[in-house]
Design a protein around this motif. Structure first.
Motif, mmCIF file in Angstrom:
data_model
loop_
_atom_site.group_PDB
_atom_site.id
_atom_site.type_symbol
_atom_site.label_atom_id
_atom_site.label_comp_id
_atom_site.label_asym_id
_atom_site.label_seq_id
_atom_site.Cartn_x
_atom_site.Cartn_y
_atom_site.Cartn_z
ATOM 1 N N GLY A 1 0.745 -1.072 -0.175
ATOM 2 C CA GLY A 1 -0.016 -0.234 0.331
ATOM 3 C C GLY A 1 0.929 1.365 -0.022
ATOM 4 N N LEU A 2 1.831 1.273 0.660
ATOM 5 C CA LEU A 2 2.871 2.311 0.815
ATOM 6 C C LEU A 2 3.625 2.692 -0.661
ATOM 7 C CD1 LEU A 2 4.488 1.969 4.317
ATOM 8 C CD2 LEU A 2 2.760 3.815 3.504
ATOM 9 N N LEU A 3 4.071 1.496 -1.223
ATOM 10 C CA LEU A 3 4.708 1.650 -2.349
ATOM 11 C C LEU A 3 3.436 2.228 -3.331
ATOM 12 C CD1 LEU A 3 6.813 -1.668 -2.385
ATOM 13 C CD2 LEU A 3 7.764 0.820 -2.386
ATOM 14 N N PHE A 4 2.335 1.675 -3.487
ATOM 15 C CA PHE A 4 1.213 2.248 -4.238
ATOM 16 C C PHE A 4 1.111 3.899 -4.173
ATOM 17 C CE2 PHE A 4 -3.246 3.245 -5.078
ATOM 18 C CZ PHE A 4 -3.300 2.753 -6.424
ATOM 19 N N LEU A 5 1.171 4.117 -2.896
ATOM 20 C CA LEU A 5 0.760 5.613 -2.524
ATOM 21 C C LEU A 5 1.901 6.415 -2.958
ATOM 22 C CD1 LEU A 5 -0.760 5.388 0.943
ATOM 23 C CD2 LEU A 5 -1.721 6.036 -1.197
ATOM 24 N N PHE A 6 3.164 5.782 -2.899
ATOM 25 C CA PHE A 6 4.224 6.713 -3.388
ATOM 26 C C PHE A 6 4.376 7.084 -4.808
ATOM 27 C CE2 PHE A 6 7.253 4.425 0.067
ATOM 28 C CZ PHE A 6 7.049 5.460 0.851
ATOM 29 N N GLN A 7 3.567 6.359 -5.506
ATOM 30 C CA GLN A 7 3.276 6.525 -7.050
ATOM 31 C C GLN A 7 2.197 7.386 -7.301
ATOM 32 O OE1 GLN A 7 3.467 2.711 -8.808
ATOM 33 N NE2 GLN A 7 5.710 2.382 -8.664
ATOM 34 N N LYS A 8 1.022 7.132 -6.490
ATOM 35 C CA LYS A 8 -0.252 7.765 -6.936
ATOM 36 C C LYS A 8 -1.015 8.870 -6.097
ATOM 37 C CE LYS A 8 -0.977 4.316 -10.049
ATOM 38 N NZ LYS A 8 -1.301 4.223 -11.149
ATOM 39 N N ALA A 9 -0.148 8.723 -4.751
ATOM 40 C CA ALA A 9 -0.912 9.853 -3.795
ATOM 41 C C ALA A 9 -0.647 11.377 -4.162
ATOM 42 C CB ALA A 9 -0.271 9.744 -2.598
ATOM 43 N N GLU A 10 -1.767 12.044 -3.741
ATOM 44 C CA GLU A 10 -1.692 13.522 -3.929
ATOM 45 C C GLU A 10 -1.213 14.138 -2.732
ATOM 46 O OE1 GLU A 10 -2.796 15.019 -6.579
ATOM 47 O OE2 GLU A 10 -3.181 13.205 -7.484
ATOM 48 N N PRO A 11 -0.383 15.113 -3.078
ATOM 49 C CA PRO A 11 0.252 15.646 -1.447
ATOM 50 C C PRO A 11 -0.685 16.712 -0.873
ATOM 51 C CG PRO A 11 1.331 16.663 -3.691
ATOM 52 C CD PRO A 11 0.113 15.732 -4.062
ATOM 53 N N ALA A 12 -0.579 16.117 0.561
ATOM 54 C CA ALA A 12 -1.558 16.680 1.523
ATOM 55 C C ALA A 12 -2.807 15.905 1.710
ATOM 56 C CB ALA A 12 -1.563 18.224 1.310
ATOM 57 N N GLU A 13 -2.814 14.830 0.897
ATOM 58 C CA GLU A 13 -4.299 14.059 1.174
ATOM 59 C C GLU A 13 -3.772 12.974 2.202
ATOM 60 O OE1 GLU A 13 -7.298 13.661 -0.391
ATOM 61 O OE2 GLU A 13 -6.976 15.679 -1.081
ATOM 62 N N PHE A 14 -4.958 12.419 2.798
ATOM 63 C CA PHE A 14 -4.766 11.295 3.689
ATOM 64 C C PHE A 14 -5.393 10.132 3.072
ATOM 65 C CE2 PHE A 14 -4.930 15.084 6.237
ATOM 66 C CZ PHE A 14 -4.220 14.766 7.253
ATOM 67 N N TYR A 15 -4.704 8.968 3.395
ATOM 68 C CA TYR A 15 -5.119 7.591 2.867
ATOM 69 C C TYR A 15 -5.042 6.621 4.033
ATOM 70 C CZ TYR A 15 -4.050 10.040 -1.481
ATOM 71 O OH TYR A 15 -3.906 10.882 -2.667
ATOM 72 N N HIS A 16 -5.871 5.514 3.931
ATOM 73 C CA HIS A 16 -6.084 4.599 5.113
ATOM 74 C C HIS A 16 -5.607 3.286 4.410
ATOM 75 C CE1 HIS A 16 -9.042 7.102 7.534
ATOM 76 N NE2 HIS A 16 -7.895 7.454 7.495
ATOM 77 N N ILE A 17 -4.448 2.632 4.832
ATOM 78 C CA ILE A 17 -4.248 1.333 4.347
ATOM 79 C C ILE A 17 -4.809 0.259 5.312
ATOM 80 C CG2 ILE A 17 -2.441 -0.257 3.658
ATOM 81 C CD1 ILE A 17 -0.551 2.188 3.368
ATOM 82 N N VAL A 18 -6.028 -0.318 4.929
ATOM 83 C CA VAL A 18 -6.892 -1.109 5.653
ATOM 84 C C VAL A 18 -6.713 -2.680 5.280
ATOM 85 C CG1 VAL A 18 -8.303 0.799 6.320
ATOM 86 C CG2 VAL A 18 -8.843 -0.686 4.546
ATOM 87 N N GLY A 19 -6.821 -3.223 6.256
ATOM 88 C CA GLY A 19 -6.801 -4.865 6.273
ATOM 89 C C GLY A 19 -8.411 -5.558 6.115
ATOM 90 N N GLU A 20 -8.611 -6.470 6.542
ATOM 91 C CA GLU A 20 -9.920 -7.073 6.701
ATOM 92 C C GLU A 20 -10.494 -7.150 8.171
ATOM 93 O OE1 GLU A 20 -10.513 -11.086 4.703
ATOM 94 O OE2 GLU A 20 -8.386 -10.689 3.719
ATOM 95 N N GLU A 21 -11.688 -6.742 8.144
ATOM 96 C CA GLU A 21 -12.525 -6.825 9.683
ATOM 97 C C GLU A 21 -12.741 -8.022 9.887
ATOM 98 O OE1 GLU A 21 -15.546 -4.256 12.333
ATOM 99 O OE2 GLU A 21 -15.521 -3.695 10.361
ATOM 100 N N LYS A 22 -12.255 -8.591 10.957
ATOM 101 C CA LYS A 22 -12.751 -9.955 11.572
ATOM 102 C C LYS A 22 -12.925 -9.586 13.145
ATOM 103 C CE LYS A 22 -10.894 -13.186 8.154
ATOM 104 N NZ LYS A 22 -12.220 -13.522 7.746
ATOM 105 N N SER A 23 -13.671 -10.372 13.756
ATOM 106 C CA SER A 23 -13.709 -10.407 15.147
ATOM 107 C C SER A 23 -12.257 -11.296 15.666
ATOM 108 C CB SER A 23 -14.923 -11.074 15.679
ATOM 109 O OG SER A 23 -15.009 -12.613 15.518
ATOM 110 N N VAL A 24 -12.148 -10.901 17.001
ATOM 111 C CA VAL A 24 -11.163 -11.733 17.812
ATOM 112 C C VAL A 24 -11.535 -13.215 17.690
ATOM 113 C CG1 VAL A 24 -10.350 -9.741 19.257
ATOM 114 C CG2 VAL A 24 -12.060 -10.982 19.920
ATOM 115 N N LEU A 25 -12.670 -13.384 17.722
ATOM 116 C CA LEU A 25 -13.200 -14.956 17.532
ATOM 117 C C LEU A 25 -12.829 -15.636 16.637
ATOM 118 C CD1 LEU A 25 -14.495 -17.430 18.961
ATOM 119 C CD2 LEU A 25 -16.626 -16.438 18.341
#
Length: 115
Positions: free
Chosen positions: A23-47
């Motif tokens: 995700g970071l490598l992707f953002l180094f190429q595509k991100a806009e300056p001063a923008e915020f981005y969330h690199i997120v995973g999959e939501e799962k319960s602790v169970l």
């Protein structure tokens, strides 16, 4: 396991370190300056996570629940961010969470000297 029962457990967005790096490598190429981005995973319960680990370890045991309000006052039940912005830009996590967790558990069991 924090929660009163199987229907009242905490959940998290779990992410593999390789997905963060990708995700970071992707953002180094595509991100806009001063923008915020969330690199997120999959939501799962602790169970769900515990069950995957137990399956790989071939464990057959009962999971005990602890009332999280009594154990940790103020404990957040859910942590989650939206990854929609990165998804719309064309990024998707390359490593599948469940298969990578299973692989990690198998490796850990086969290499106890590293634990």
């Amino acid at each position: 396991m924090h929660g009163e029962n199987a229907n009242n457990l905490s959940s998290r967005c779990w992410i593999h370190a390789r997905n963060v790096a990708d995700g970071l490598l992707f953002l180094f190429q595509k991100a806009e300056p001063a923008e915020f981005y969330h690199i997120v995973g999959e939501e799962k319960s602790v169970l769900e996570m515990a069950e995957i680990i137990m399956q790989e370890m071939k464990l057959r045991t009962k999971i005990n629940y602890v009332n999280y309000h009594l154990v940790r006052p103020g404990h957040d039940k859910r942590y989650a961010l939206s990854g929609e912005k990165l998804k719309q830009m064309g990024w998707a996590p390359p490593v599948d969470l469940e298969s990578s967790l299973r692989k990690t558990v198998r490796w850990s069991l086969a290499n106890p000297q590293w634990l």
